[in-house]
Design a protein around this motif. Structure first.
Motif, mmCIF file in Angstrom:
data_model
loop_
_atom_site.group_PDB
_atom_site.id
_atom_site.type_symbol
_atom_site.label_atom_id
_atom_site.label_comp_id
_atom_site.label_asym_id
_atom_site.label_seq_id
_atom_site.Cartn_x
_atom_site.Cartn_y
_atom_site.Cartn_z
ATOM 1 N N PRO A 205 -5.304 37.236 19.708
ATOM 2 C CA PRO A 205 -6.479 38.458 19.708
ATOM 3 C C PRO A 205 -8.154 38.052 19.101
ATOM 4 C CG PRO A 205 -4.660 39.387 19.209
ATOM 5 C CD PRO A 205 -4.355 37.811 19.055
ATOM 6 N N LYS A 206 -9.008 38.240 19.959
ATOM 7 C CA LYS A 206 -10.477 38.295 19.304
ATOM 8 C C LYS A 206 -10.639 39.150 18.224
ATOM 9 C CE LYS A 206 -12.582 34.936 22.274
ATOM 10 N NZ LYS A 206 -13.570 34.804 23.290
ATOM 11 N N LEU A 207 -10.493 38.958 16.869
ATOM 12 C CA LEU A 207 -10.825 39.927 15.958
ATOM 13 C C LEU A 207 -11.853 39.356 15.132
ATOM 14 C CD1 LEU A 207 -7.372 40.739 14.742
ATOM 15 C CD2 LEU A 207 -8.514 42.139 16.350
ATOM 16 N N ARG A 208 -12.247 40.194 14.050
ATOM 17 C CA ARG A 208 -13.227 39.579 13.018
ATOM 18 C C ARG A 208 -12.551 38.751 12.365
ATOM 19 N NH1 ARG A 208 -16.131 44.745 10.112
ATOM 20 N NH2 ARG A 208 -17.132 42.760 9.321
ATOM 21 N N ALA A 209 -13.339 37.903 11.547
ATOM 22 C CA ALA A 209 -13.100 36.614 11.029
ATOM 23 C C ALA A 209 -11.925 36.884 10.092
ATOM 24 C CB ALA A 209 -14.113 35.978 10.428
ATOM 25 N N SER A 210 -12.030 37.672 9.079
ATOM 26 C CA SER A 210 -10.987 37.924 8.128
ATOM 27 C C SER A 210 -9.833 38.456 8.669
ATOM 28 C CB SER A 210 -11.456 38.609 6.954
ATOM 29 O OG SER A 210 -12.500 38.031 6.314
ATOM 30 N N GLN A 211 -9.813 39.267 9.799
ATOM 31 C CA GLN A 211 -8.583 39.726 10.350
ATOM 32 C C GLN A 211 -7.971 38.602 11.157
ATOM 33 O OE1 GLN A 211 -9.722 43.574 12.313
ATOM 34 N NE2 GLN A 211 -10.822 43.981 10.507
ATOM 35 N N ARG A 212 -8.793 37.874 11.714
ATOM 36 C CA ARG A 212 -8.203 36.762 12.604
ATOM 37 C C ARG A 212 -7.311 35.788 11.616
ATOM 38 N NH1 ARG A 212 -10.728 34.064 17.636
ATOM 39 N NH2 ARG A 212 -9.816 31.944 17.400
ATOM 40 N N ALA A 213 -8.145 35.636 10.440
ATOM 41 C CA ALA A 213 -7.355 34.700 9.426
ATOM 42 C C ALA A 213 -6.095 35.030 9.176
ATOM 43 C CB ALA A 213 -8.263 34.685 8.173
ATOM 44 N N VAL A 214 -5.659 36.355 8.878
ATOM 45 C CA VAL A 214 -4.298 36.890 8.697
ATOM 46 C C VAL A 214 -3.373 36.485 10.003
ATOM 47 C CG1 VAL A 214 -2.926 39.048 8.462
ATOM 48 C CG2 VAL A 214 -5.253 38.731 7.411
ATOM 49 N N LEU A 215 -3.811 36.491 11.088
ATOM 50 C CA LEU A 215 -2.891 36.262 12.157
ATOM 51 C C LEU A 215 -2.872 34.785 12.379
ATOM 52 C CD1 LEU A 215 -4.156 38.577 15.250
ATOM 53 C CD2 LEU A 215 -2.295 39.105 13.568
ATOM 54 N N GLU A 216 -3.949 33.973 11.984
ATOM 55 C CA GLU A 216 -3.794 32.577 11.906
ATOM 56 C C GLU A 216 -2.763 32.123 10.913
ATOM 57 O OE1 GLU A 216 -8.150 31.422 13.379
ATOM 58 O OE2 GLU A 216 -8.029 31.615 11.341
ATOM 59 N N ALA A 217 -2.759 32.873 9.647
ATOM 60 C CA ALA A 217 -1.685 32.419 8.850
ATOM 61 C C ALA A 217 -0.348 32.747 9.195
ATOM 62 C CB ALA A 217 -2.004 33.412 7.552
ATOM 63 N N LEU A 218 -0.030 33.793 9.874
ATOM 64 C CA LEU A 218 1.250 34.388 10.748
ATOM 65 C C LEU A 218 1.740 33.175 11.249
ATOM 66 C CD1 LEU A 218 3.566 36.229 11.575
ATOM 67 C CD2 LEU A 218 1.609 37.060 13.262
ATOM 68 N N VAL A 219 0.754 32.674 12.266
ATOM 69 C CA VAL A 219 1.094 31.558 13.115
ATOM 70 C C VAL A 219 1.632 30.228 12.128
ATOM 71 C CG1 VAL A 219 0.415 29.863 14.889
ATOM 72 C CG2 VAL A 219 -0.271 32.223 15.068
ATOM 73 N N MET A 220 0.983 29.916 11.151
ATOM 74 C CA MET A 220 1.455 28.879 10.392
ATOM 75 C C MET A 220 2.726 29.363 9.651
ATOM 76 S SD MET A 220 -0.744 26.367 10.579
ATOM 77 C CE MET A 220 -0.622 26.687 12.451
ATOM 78 N N GLN A 221 3.011 30.450 9.385
ATOM 79 C CA GLN A 221 4.364 30.919 8.708
ATOM 80 C C GLN A 221 5.468 30.606 9.637
ATOM 81 O OE1 GLN A 221 3.759 34.785 7.082
ATOM 82 N NE2 GLN A 221 1.887 34.317 5.905
ATOM 83 N N ILE A 222 5.008 31.319 10.701
ATOM 84 C CA ILE A 222 6.278 30.910 12.041
ATOM 85 C C ILE A 222 6.637 29.344 12.087
ATOM 86 C CG2 ILE A 222 6.987 31.325 14.534
ATOM 87 C CD1 ILE A 222 4.940 33.784 14.512
ATOM 88 N N LEU A 223 5.614 28.648 12.386
ATOM 89 C CA LEU A 223 5.744 27.512 12.637
ATOM 90 C C LEU A 223 6.180 26.396 11.301
ATOM 91 C CD1 LEU A 223 5.144 25.111 14.743
ATOM 92 C CD2 LEU A 223 2.554 24.888 13.697
ATOM 93 N N VAL A 224 5.849 26.601 10.201
ATOM 94 C CA VAL A 224 6.340 25.635 9.363
ATOM 95 C C VAL A 224 7.874 26.244 8.665
ATOM 96 C CG1 VAL A 224 5.966 27.456 7.195
ATOM 97 C CG2 VAL A 224 5.640 24.682 6.954
ATOM 98 N N GLY A 225 8.138 27.472 9.096
ATOM 99 C CA GLY A 225 9.409 27.832 8.756
ATOM 100 C C GLY A 225 10.310 27.241 10.027
ATOM 101 N N ALA A 226 10.025 26.923 11.271
ATOM 102 C CA ALA A 226 10.766 26.359 12.093
ATOM 103 C C ALA A 226 10.910 24.863 11.986
ATOM 104 C CB ALA A 226 10.034 26.786 13.457
ATOM 105 N N VAL A 227 9.702 24.118 11.363
ATOM 106 C CA VAL A 227 9.363 22.782 11.056
ATOM 107 C C VAL A 227 10.691 22.623 10.054
ATOM 108 C CG1 VAL A 227 8.074 21.047 10.489
ATOM 109 C CG2 VAL A 227 7.289 22.459 12.044
ATOM 110 N N ALA A 228 10.659 23.270 9.094
ATOM 111 C CA ALA A 228 11.457 22.955 7.827
ATOM 112 C C ALA A 228 12.872 22.849 8.301
ATOM 113 C CB ALA A 228 11.320 24.154 6.655
ATOM 114 N N ALA A 229 13.361 23.943 9.177
ATOM 115 C CA ALA A 229 14.598 23.999 9.708
ATOM 116 C C ALA A 229 15.159 22.510 10.511
ATOM 117 C CB ALA A 229 14.816 25.021 10.554
ATOM 118 N N VAL A 230 13.925 22.318 11.618
ATOM 119 C CA VAL A 230 14.203 20.946 12.173
ATOM 120 C C VAL A 230 14.269 19.700 11.254
ATOM 121 C CG1 VAL A 230 12.892 19.356 13.517
ATOM 122 C CG2 VAL A 230 13.189 21.843 14.311
ATOM 123 N N ARG A 231 13.665 19.665 10.107
ATOM 124 C CA ARG A 231 13.622 18.452 9.387
ATOM 125 C C ARG A 231 14.837 18.657 8.114
ATOM 126 N NH1 ARG A 231 8.574 15.343 9.854
ATOM 127 N NH2 ARG A 231 8.716 14.578 7.796
#
Length: 339
Positions: free
Chosen positions: A289-315
């Motif tokens: 979603p298009k949010l204000r910069a700092s609020q969007r940064a929280v969602l960007e962090a969420l995406v990174m958390q989801i991704l890195v957790g799955a990457v750790a499992a794969v590796r």
């Protein structure tokens, strides 16, 4: 905060915990605002690692309001800190970061502010403190990071007569909805990282912090060498060694062309954007979603958390422990506190 909880445990309750923490943080900021602490020259944010990354979008928002503000690596400054009219905001989830404490100790007491998670702590004793509330967090920070971004973003909103944006008070609901919608698709992208030897994280303006924090998470959690940088720095030569890694790009403008250029050259690119861009065989779009910069940064962090957790499992990487432990990055719990 006593000890740590697992990465999965921290993520499982993150939306709910943000919903509890944000109003408490807002109340503290309102109190500081009424006391006249959040006025005058813009703040200089100092921190290390993820704490420094968390200040990026808030600094962008302050500058967008015409308020001079900076973020500086606490370990990259001469001590004592040069005399200035700008308040110093120390950022440290543990409240024990040695470099951040040293900067605050060299700053006049009336100019010391801090955002911390753990109380009591040396930094909390030294400065006027905005507390996250001793939130339970994982070793590679999840909730501690997103709550810090929220606290700094609300501080930026409130500075010098501003108002805390109402979107903060429903952000936990947006967070939960995005998590439910994207977890499956983002987790599936982990296969792209199964055998890669490196990864680049690139972001525009306020998203530079997300690129830095994403790269740090991939180093800490998945043990993948990763670098975070701004879009313009990347364009000025760094992308020439794109190699066979996966590229994670944050942004809505020049980043779209960057992602397309890399993907058309055969590189896998994960584009995290507010724009409705079509995915291809090598371009993998995660729309937020298009949010204000700092609020969007929280969602960007969420995406990174989801991704890195799955990457750790794969590796097959155990994500609850670090490889190296450096004894000089944190001070003892009873250190500091002098005026």
């Amino acid at each position: 905060m006593n000890g740590y909880i697992t990465f999965a445990e921290a993520r499982a309750t993150q939306a709910e915990e943000l919903g509890r923490a944000i109003p408490l943080i807002a109340a503290q900021l309102t109190e500081r605002q009424e006391a006249g602490e959040l006025e005058g020259p813009g703040p200089v944010f100092v921190g290390i690692g993820a704490s420094l990354a968390a200040a990026c979008a808030p600094v962008w928002e302050l500058r967008s309001r015409g308020i001079h503000s900076w973020r500086l690596g606490a370990g990259d400054l001469p001590i004592p800190f040069p005399e200035s009219a700008h308040p110093i905001v120390g950022i440290s989830q543990s409240g024990r970061s040695a470099e951040t404490l040293a900067v605050l100790e060299s700053t006049p007491p009336q100019l010391r502010l801090a955002v911390v998670n753990t109380e009591p702590s040396p930094i909390a004793q030294l400065a006027s403190t905005i507390s996250l509330g001793s939130l339970a967090d994982s070793y590679a920070s999840t909730l501690g990071y997103t709550a810090t971004v929220a606290a700094l973003g609300m501080l930026a909103d409130a500075w010098d007569g501003g108002r805390i944006d109402q979107g903060w008070f429903t952000l936990h609901e947006t967070f939960a909805a995005v998590e439910a919608d994207l977890t499956g698709r983002v987790s599936a992208l982990a296969e792209l990282f199964r055998t890669v030897r490196s990864s680049d994280f690139v972001g525009a303006g306020p998203a530079v912090g997300s690129a830095e924090a994403g790269a740090l998470l991939f180093r800490e959690v998945a043990r993948i060498p990763a670098t975070g940088m701004s879009t313009r720095q990347y364009l000025h030569g760094s992308m020439e060694s794109a190699g066979d890694g996966v590229h994670v790009v944050f942004g809505d403008s020049r980043e779209l062309d960057l992602a397309t250029t890399l993907s058309e050259a055969g590189h896998h690119v994960i584009l995290i954007s507010g724009e409705p861009v079509a995915s291809t065989e090598t371009l993998h779009v995660v729309q937020l979603p298009k949010l204000r910069a700092s609020q969007r940064a929280v969602l960007e962090a969420l995406v990174m958390q989801i991704l890195v957790g799955a990457v750790a499992a794969v590796r097959g990487v155990e994500i609850e422990e670090f490889v190296f432990h450096n004894a000089d990055t944190k001070v003892p719990v009873d250190a500091g506190g002098a005026a």
